[in-house]
Scaffold this active site. Structure first.
Site, mmCIF file in Angstrom:
data_model
loop_
_atom_site.group_PDB
_atom_site.id
_atom_site.type_symbol
_atom_site.label_atom_id
_atom_site.label_comp_id
_atom_site.label_asym_id
_atom_site.label_seq_id
_atom_site.Cartn_x
_atom_site.Cartn_y
_atom_site.Cartn_z
ATOM 1 N N GLU A 1 0.830 -1.208 0.000
ATOM 2 C CA GLU A 1 0.000 0.000 0.000
ATOM 3 C C GLU A 1 0.863 1.257 0.000
ATOM 4 O OE1 GLU A 1 -3.103 2.687 0.037
ATOM 5 O OE2 GLU A 1 -3.126 0.578 -0.485
ATOM 6 N N PRO B 1 12.061 8.715 -9.413
ATOM 7 C CA PRO B 1 12.924 8.039 -8.430
ATOM 8 C C PRO B 1 12.337 6.689 -7.987
ATOM 9 C CG PRO B 1 12.730 10.366 -7.883
ATOM 10 C CD PRO B 1 11.740 10.090 -8.987
ATOM 11 N N TYR C 1 12.184 0.648 -8.263
ATOM 12 C CA TYR C 1 11.516 -0.633 -8.488
ATOM 13 C C TYR C 1 12.105 -1.379 -9.672
ATOM 14 C CZ TYR C 1 8.044 1.180 -5.196
ATOM 15 O OH TYR C 1 7.424 1.676 -4.083
#
Length: 157
Positions: A83, A126, A131
């Site tokens: 989340e 960023p 990721y």
């Protein structure tokens, strides 16, 4: 600096909510956080908890956290949904986000989930770059949809 990663407790909720507001400001939605501290704490630590979190602490101060819940995909099965991953501005770039993210990757493995999913804003370079270092797939083409509690109450069904 040696950050400690630990499971969040109910006593952490006021600080977590402060960090959530900080994230909302960063994401250009300063007025979007409407959850109360009472509701937030109950949702994580009440009789029917729906979220869990890990916090990063430096010298007794919570400087970041990763909150998740379990969701089910009819296409992919049970998945961990990230989340929020938040590190306060002063502590960004110090590998705290990496520690929190990798803690959730380990949690996903330990729970036997079919994967981990999350959202990232298309302008947040960023975060996207972070990721992608893990080989994450960043999907295009999906739009978010929602109904607020007020909208639901106004529907005459």
């Amino acid at each position: 600096m040696n950050p400690i990663i630990r499971v969040a407790t109910k006593q952490d909720c006021p600080r977590l909510l402060e960090l959530i507001v900080e994230l909302a400001v960063y994401e250009k939605e300063p007025d979007a956080v409407t959850v109360t501290l009472e509701h937030f704490a109950d949702a994580g630590f009440g009789s029917k908890p729906v979220w869990k979190a890990y916090v990063a602490e430096v010298e007794g101060l919570i400087v970041g956290f990763a909150m998740y819940y379990i969701r089910y995909s009819t296409w992919k099965g049970t998945r961990l949904y990230l989340e929020d991953l938040i590190v306060t501005e002063e502590y960004r770039g110090k590998k705290i986000g990496k520690l929190l993210f990798e803690t959730l990757i380990k949690e996903t493995k330990e729970l036997g989930m079919s994967g981990m999913v999350w959202q990232v804003l298309d302008w947040n370079e960023p975060a996207i770059n972070f990721y992608q270092k893990y080989g994450a797939t960043i999907e295009a083409g999906w739009l978010n949809a929602s109904l607020t509690a007020d909208q639901i109450q106004k529907l005459e069904l």
